[in-house]
Design an enzyme around this catalytic site. Structure first.
Site, PDB file in Angstrom:
ATOM      1  N   LYS A 182      10.847   2.091  -6.553  1.00  0.00           N
ATOM      2  CA  LYS A 182      10.899   0.827  -5.804  1.00  0.00           C
ATOM      3  C   LYS A 182       9.859  -0.091  -6.440  1.00  0.00           C
ATOM      4  O   LYS A 182       8.659   0.024  -6.187  1.00  0.00           O
ATOM      5  CB  LYS A 182      10.598   1.111  -4.329  1.00  0.00           C
ATOM      6  N   SER A 236      -1.575  -1.922  -1.327  1.00  0.00           N
ATOM      7  CA  SER A 236      -2.704  -2.317  -0.485  1.00  0.00           C
ATOM      8  C   SER A 236      -3.035  -1.225   0.542  1.00  0.00           C
ATOM      9  O   SER A 236      -2.177  -0.425   0.927  1.00  0.00           O
ATOM     10  CB  SER A 236      -2.361  -3.613   0.239  1.00  0.00           C
ATOM     11  N   THR A 237      -4.277  -1.245   0.994  1.00  0.00           N
ATOM     12  CA  THR A 237      -4.711  -0.282   2.015  1.00  0.00           C
ATOM     13  C   THR A 237      -3.921  -0.485   3.305  1.00  0.00           C
ATOM     14  O   THR A 237      -3.540   0.482   3.970  1.00  0.00           O
ATOM     15  CB  THR A 237      -6.224  -0.437   2.244  1.00  0.00           C
ATOM     16  N   GLU A 257      -2.480   5.506  -3.542  1.00  0.00           N
ATOM     17  CA  GLU A 257      -3.497   4.852  -4.380  1.00  0.00           C
ATOM     18  C   GLU A 257      -3.674   3.445  -3.848  1.00  0.00           C
ATOM     19  O   GLU A 257      -2.789   2.598  -4.021  1.00  0.00           O
ATOM     20  CB  GLU A 257      -3.026   4.805  -5.845  1.00  0.00           C
ATOM     21  N   CYS A 291      -7.167  -2.718  -9.002  1.00  0.00           N
ATOM     22  CA  CYS A 291      -7.779  -1.954  -7.916  1.00  0.00           C
ATOM     23  C   CYS A 291      -9.226  -1.613  -8.262  1.00  0.00           C
ATOM     24  O   CYS A 291     -10.071  -1.482  -7.396  1.00  0.00           O
ATOM     25  CB  CYS A 291      -6.976  -0.688  -7.669  1.00  0.00           C
ATOM     26  N   GLU A 388     -11.773  -6.858  -0.505  1.00  0.00           N
ATOM     27  CA  GLU A 388     -11.058  -6.885  -1.787  1.00  0.00           C
ATOM     28  C   GLU A 388     -10.445  -8.273  -1.973  1.00  0.00           C
ATOM     29  O   GLU A 388      -9.581  -8.686  -1.201  1.00  0.00           O
ATOM     30  CB  GLU A 388      -9.953  -5.820  -1.802  1.00  0.00           C
TER      31      GLU A 388
HETATM   32  P1  NAD Z   1       1.454  -4.128  -1.468  1.00  0.00           P
HETATM   33  O1  NAD Z   1       0.902  -3.086  -0.570  1.00  0.00           O
HETATM   34  O2  NAD Z   1       1.762  -5.453  -0.906  1.00  0.00           O
HETATM   35  O3  NAD Z   1       2.828  -3.609  -2.142  1.00  0.00           O
HETATM   36  C1  NAD Z   1       2.918  -2.462  -2.934  1.00  0.00           C
HETATM   37  C2  NAD Z   1       4.348  -1.956  -2.934  1.00  0.00           C
HETATM   38  O4  NAD Z   1       4.679  -1.535  -1.612  1.00  0.00           O
HETATM   39  C3  NAD Z   1       5.392  -3.000  -3.317  1.00  0.00           C
HETATM   40  O5  NAD Z   1       6.432  -2.388  -4.046  1.00  0.00           O
HETATM   41  C4  NAD Z   1       5.917  -3.462  -1.955  1.00  0.00           C
HETATM   42  O6  NAD Z   1       7.243  -3.951  -2.008  1.00  0.00           O
HETATM   43  C5  NAD Z   1       5.861  -2.169  -1.164  1.00  0.00           C
HETATM   44  N1  NAD Z   1       5.749  -2.345   0.289  1.00  0.00           N
HETATM   45  C6  NAD Z   1       5.302  -3.424   0.980  1.00  0.00           C
HETATM   46  N2  NAD Z   1       5.383  -3.198   2.317  1.00  0.00           N
HETATM   47  C7  NAD Z   1       5.857  -1.931   2.456  1.00  0.00           C
HETATM   48  C8  NAD Z   1       6.126  -1.102   3.586  1.00  0.00           C
HETATM   49  N3  NAD Z   1       5.939  -1.525   4.837  1.00  0.00           N
HETATM   50  N4  NAD Z   1       6.574   0.170   3.364  1.00  0.00           N
HETATM   51  C9  NAD Z   1       6.743   0.632   2.109  1.00  0.00           C
HETATM   52  N5  NAD Z   1       6.533  -0.116   1.003  1.00  0.00           N
HETATM   53  C10 NAD Z   1       6.082  -1.379   1.177  1.00  0.00           C
HETATM   54  O7  NAD Z   1       0.445  -4.195  -2.694  1.00  0.00           O
HETATM   55  P2  NAD Z   1       0.481  -5.194  -3.932  1.00  0.00           P
HETATM   56  O8  NAD Z   1       0.071  -6.538  -3.423  1.00  0.00           O
HETATM   57  O9  NAD Z   1       1.764  -5.054  -4.679  1.00  0.00           O
HETATM   58  O10 NAD Z   1      -0.664  -4.564  -4.865  1.00  0.00           O
HETATM   59  C11 NAD Z   1      -2.006  -4.902  -4.736  1.00  0.00           C
HETATM   60  C12 NAD Z   1      -2.773  -3.784  -4.062  1.00  0.00           C
HETATM   61  O11 NAD Z   1      -2.551  -2.566  -4.772  1.00  0.00           O
HETATM   62  C13 NAD Z   1      -4.268  -4.008  -4.085  1.00  0.00           C
HETATM   63  O12 NAD Z   1      -4.818  -3.698  -2.828  1.00  0.00           O
HETATM   64  C14 NAD Z   1      -4.768  -3.016  -5.140  1.00  0.00           C
HETATM   65  O13 NAD Z   1      -6.090  -2.599  -4.982  1.00  0.00           O
HETATM   66  C15 NAD Z   1      -3.795  -1.894  -4.971  1.00  0.00           C
HETATM   67  N6  NAD Z   1      -3.743  -1.071  -6.192  1.00  0.00           N
HETATM   68  C16 NAD Z   1      -4.316   0.174  -6.178  1.00  0.00           C
HETATM   69  C17 NAD Z   1      -4.324   0.962  -7.343  1.00  0.00           C
HETATM   70  C18 NAD Z   1      -4.956   2.325  -7.359  1.00  0.00           C
HETATM   71  O14 NAD Z   1      -4.745   3.069  -8.312  1.00  0.00           O
HETATM   72  N7  NAD Z   1      -5.723   2.710  -6.363  1.00  0.00           N
HETATM   73  C19 NAD Z   1      -3.741   0.466  -8.518  1.00  0.00           C
HETATM   74  C20 NAD Z   1      -3.169  -0.807  -8.488  1.00  0.00           C
HETATM   75  C21 NAD Z   1      -3.168  -1.561  -7.319  1.00  0.00           C
END
Ligand code: NAD
Length: 484
Positions: A182, A236-237, A257, A291, A388
């Site tokens: 996804k 995201s968290t 993650e 991240c 963040e």
């Molecule tokens: P996000 O949480 O908005 O989305 C991540 C993914 O989850 C996307 O594919 C999104 O479509 C999906 N998603 C959104 N809502 C969902 C739900 N209710 N159920 C299931 N899936 C859902 O995050 P983002 O804005 O794409 O990424 C940025 C975040 O990712 C930042 O907080 C960053 O720190 C984190 N991140 C962490 C790591 C790590 O290795 N720890 C690496 C990269 C990014």
């Protein structure tokens, strides 16, 4: 390069429209124009993708394929990605608005290396023979077998979409799982191209499926789906917490993650000329949208003003703009809403009394750009020091003792990574041991490698990507006891 206009799901080896034909627009961050239309997945699409993955896992060609052959297919996929590297670099730069230079130096090489690293594991999933005292007076032969978890939903963020998709796809396939990818709605193009490349590599149709769409619809349907055994999520968290709540009662295997707020600690004995380049990299790679972004810069008071001045000068000299210009060192943020959010963090820092020493010049370009910004006079309690931001914004905080630096570094809900700048080897090991994070880099920022585990503590998530640890997350250990 001409980018195809419409992106569809990949289910059982075939391109599919959304069941209701709906599409959403994907905007190009560096100019704000619509660059593609993408299928907006539905619950029926998720059902179809999970059914295709289950059919391969439960008795399909894939379920009978030896590990050595799975490894060979992963190596072939790596070769194809290498062959098509320029196409992927261009896709990523366009969909993320990120300088091509970064894709060339980081995302593509790490993605390819990750596929090759896990290819090597596919025929080495060995169990153990474990001696015991026997059973009811009779001797036993006890051994473990490592079995694939099942169908894995791989939910990928927008900030490093190809690289992170490979972090999940490679161990899942090496372990023998089938998958539903996804991609993020904000960066779906390169992951789409990767999924299609698996067919050319020779993976049987249905082993790798992909459903595009909006997170709360497609992502959450995958998390809830009875046919999905394992969820590997990077994002995201806040969303990670929702996933944990939904998946917990179903006892699904989880890797999460999540976010970070990494400290970069510059000790009194650090060599400034060496450290500043690393601090800048940790702050501004990918416009700060990582991240591991080292956005909390903790500096021994003796060096504080010098470091603030050096960071401000570095921030002002960064060339910002067109991702395809080879001199560009910073591109656009991912979308208009996110750029607004980052500007909101900057305004709040100003209201809370932080001193902006770089970043207030007007921008010469269109698109979702934010100037690299440095704040001095930051107190650990200010929003800019705790939350963040996920943008090109650094907070520089002074400290007087090593203990104080460690206390500030650990005083956050996050625990993903940290950098430490020092010449004192003993101190480096001691302080690395006291930092509550999943990864510490000494005299560097986030040296990622497929062989090293990557993941966090506390609100930064559960489990690890990369390394043999990631492989474990796609395997179950079954024990067989033969009473003789
Ligand atoms: P996000 O949480 O908005 O989305 C991540 C993914 O989850 C996307 O594919 C999104 O479509 C999906 N998603 C959104 N809502 C969902 C739900 N209710 N159920 C299931 N899936 C859902 O995050 P983002 O804005 O794409 O990424 C940025 C975040 O990712 C930042 O907080 C960053 O720190 C984190 N991140 C962490 C790591 C790590 O290795 N720890 C690496 C990269 C990014």
């Amino acid at each position: 390069m001409s980018v195809p206009n419409t992106y569809r799901h990949l289910i059982a080896g075939a391109s599919r429209d959304a069941s209701d034909g709906a599409l959403f627009d994907k905007f190009e961050p560096s100019n704000g124009r619509v660059m593609a239309q993408v299928a907006a997945g539905t619950l029926q699409d998720v059902d179809a993708a999970v059914a295709a993955a289950r059919a391969q896992f439960d008795g399909g060609e894939w379920s009978r394929m030896p590990g050595a052959e799975r490894g060979r297919l992963l190596l072939r996929l790596a070769d194809l990605l290498e062959r098509d590297a320029e196409r992927f670099i261009e896709l990523l730069a366009r969909e993320q608005g990120r300088p091509v230079m970064e894709m060339r130096m980081l995302d593509l090489p790490v993605a390819i290396d990750t596929l090759r690293y896990f290819a090597g594991w596919a025929d080495k999933l060995e169990g153990r023979q474990i001696p015991t005292g026997g059973f009811m007076g009779r001797p036993t032969l006890n051994y473990t077998v490592r079995e694939a978890v099942g169908v894995a939903a791989l939910i990928v963020p927008w900030n490093a979409p190809l690289m992170i998709a490979c972090w999940k796809l490679a161990p899942a396939l090496a372990a023998g799982c089938t998958v539903v990818l996804k991609p993020s709605e904000d960066a779906p193009l390169a992951v789409d191209a990767l999924a299609r490349l698996t067919l050319e590599a020779g993976f049987p149709p249905g082993v790798v499926n992909l459903v595009h769409g909006i997170g709360p619809t497609v992502g959450s349907a995958l998390v809830e789906h009875a046919g999905v055994d394992k969820i590997s999520f990077t994002g995201s968290t806040a969303v990670g917490r929702q996933i944990a709540q939904a998946a917990g009662p179903k006892f699904k295997r989880l890797t999460l993650e999540l976010g970070g707020k990494a400290p970069q600690i510059l000790l009194e004995d650090a060599v400034l000329e060496q450290a500043v380049g690393g601090l800048v990299m940790g702050l501004f790679v990918n416009q700060g949208q990582t991240c591991a972004a080292g956005s909390r810069i903790l500096v021994h008071r003796r060096h504080y003003e010098d470091v603030v001045a050096a960071l401000a000068e570095a921030a002002r000299s960064i060339k910002i703009g067109d991702p395809f210009d080879p001199d560009t060192r910073m591109g656009a943020l991912i979308n208009a809403r996110h750029a607004e959010r980052v500007r909101g963090h900057i305004d709040r820092a100003l209201n809370e009394g932080a001193r902006r020493v770089a970043g207030d010049e007007t921008l010469p370009v269109n698109g979702y750009f934010v100037r690299p910004t440095i704040f001095a006079g930051v107190k650990p309690s200010m929003g800019i020091a705790c939350e963040e931001v996920f943008g090109p914004v650094g907070a520089v905080i002074p400290f007087d003792t090593d203990d104080e630096a460690v206390a500030i570094a650990n005083d956050t809900p996050y625990g993903l990574s940290a950098s430490l700048w020092t010449q004192n080897v003993a101190k480096a090991h001691q302080i690395a041991g006291r930092l509550r994070v999943g990864a510490v880099a000494v005299n560097a920022w986030a040296p990622l490698d497929a062989r090293l585990p990557w993941g966090g503590l506390k609100d930064s998530g559960i489990g690890r990507d990369l390394s043999a640890c990631a492989l474990d997350a796609y395997l179950e250990d079954k024990v067989v006891t033969v009473v003789m």
